[in-house]
Scaffold this active site. Structure first.
Site, short mmCIF file in Angstrom:
data_model
loop_
_atom_site.label_atom_id
_atom_site.label_comp_id
_atom_site.label_asym_id
_atom_site.label_seq_id
_atom_site.Cartn_x
_atom_site.Cartn_y
_atom_site.Cartn_z
N HIS A 156 0.84 -1.20 0.00
CA HIS A 156 0.00 0.00 0.00
C HIS A 156 0.87 1.26 0.00
O HIS A 156 0.61 2.21 -0.73
CB HIS A 156 -0.90 0.03 1.24
N ARG A 189 -1.17 2.87 7.19
CA ARG A 189 -1.00 1.44 7.38
C ARG A 189 -0.55 1.11 8.81
O ARG A 189 -0.90 0.07 9.35
CB ARG A 189 0.02 0.89 6.38
N HIS A 195 0.62 -2.84 9.20
CA HIS A 195 2.06 -2.81 8.94
C HIS A 195 2.80 -2.15 10.10
O HIS A 195 2.27 -1.28 10.80
CB HIS A 195 2.36 -1.99 7.68
N ASP A 199 7.99 -1.48 7.85
CA ASP A 199 7.38 -1.93 6.60
C ASP A 199 7.05 -0.73 5.72
O ASP A 199 7.25 -0.76 4.49
CB ASP A 199 6.08 -2.68 6.87
#
Length: 240
Positions: A156, A189, A195, A199
């Site tokens: 994403h 995220r 995440h 990440d």
């Protein structure tokens, strides 16, 4: 028969050769994320301690307007580009209002989110934060799919950062707003618990790397030129 074979090809084989409507690039065009990214932080490291701090920050944001925006950012289905970037871009990013820009951005989406992240994701298969801490994420409907997909790096985030970089090139007058939106898109995220911060940080590196690869691709170059030409028309129409 060829179409049927293409439909069942494993994800690792998908690229421009098997789905030109979804990718600009071939596997060989993208820098291998497994090799240029460092390994995810060790759980005994200071870096992982920061990941945990950011996870706690993300949880604290979920009941706020920022947290609700994070849930919206998680949805990459139809309309995501308009919903997530039009305000920062300054014009509606829809097939009707900006067809050439829309085509460019939607066609490069999985070059960033899938093709550029898949080798590191598959190699490390890092469990998601909500799995590790055994707590619900902010997007429970997404959890079954996320459990089967590695957390590192964030796809994403790679999509959001690559999108922001290219949109800011098309409309440099709104660069600050667009880049801020791309940054926040990644932080969403962390807020969702999908995440870790590491990440997301890695996802931005991958997003930047794939944009460099895209600029060397003739198909992308051609569509980018159309997008920039369309941008001039949008600005001219807005002044009338």
């Amino acid at each position: 028969m060829a179409v049927a074979l293409c439909a069942v090809l494993p994800a690792w084989s998908q690229d421009h050769s098997t789905d030109p409507g979804k990718y600009y690039l071939m596997v060989t065009d993208v820098v291998d994320s497994e090799h240029f990214l460092p390994a995810p932080p060790d759980t005994l490291s200071a870096h992982y301690a920061y990941d945990k701090e950011q996870y706690a920050w993300g949880k604290s944001m979920r009941g706020t307007e920022r947290g609700r925006r994070a849930v919206t950012d998680a949805n990459l289905n139809e309309g995501w580009l308009d919903r997530d970037f039009s305000e920062a871009f300054g014009f509606e990013l829809t097939p009707e209002n900006a067809p050439e820009i829309y085509k460019l951005m939607t066609n490069m989406k999985e070059d960033a989110g899938d093709l550029a992240t898949r080798t590191a994701k598959n190699h490390y298969m890092r469990p998601r934060p909500f799995m590790v801490f055994n707590e619900p994420s902010a997007t429970p409907d997404d959890e079954p799919g996320l459990r089967k997909n590695g957390s590192y790096p964030s796809g994403h985030t790679a999509i959001g950062w690559a999108t922001a970089l290219v949109l800011s090139e098309i409309n440099p007058e709104r660069q600050a707003e667009i880049i801020q939106r791309g940054y926040d898109f990644g932080q969403s995220r962390v807020i969702c618990g999908a995440h870790y911060q590491s990440d997301v940080d890695a996802g931005r590196i991958v997003g930047a790397a794939v944009v460099a690869s895209l600029h060397a691709d003739k198909g992308f170059q051609k569509q980018l030129a159309k997008a920039k030409k369309e941008m001039k028309k949008l600005k001219k129409a807005a002044k009338k």
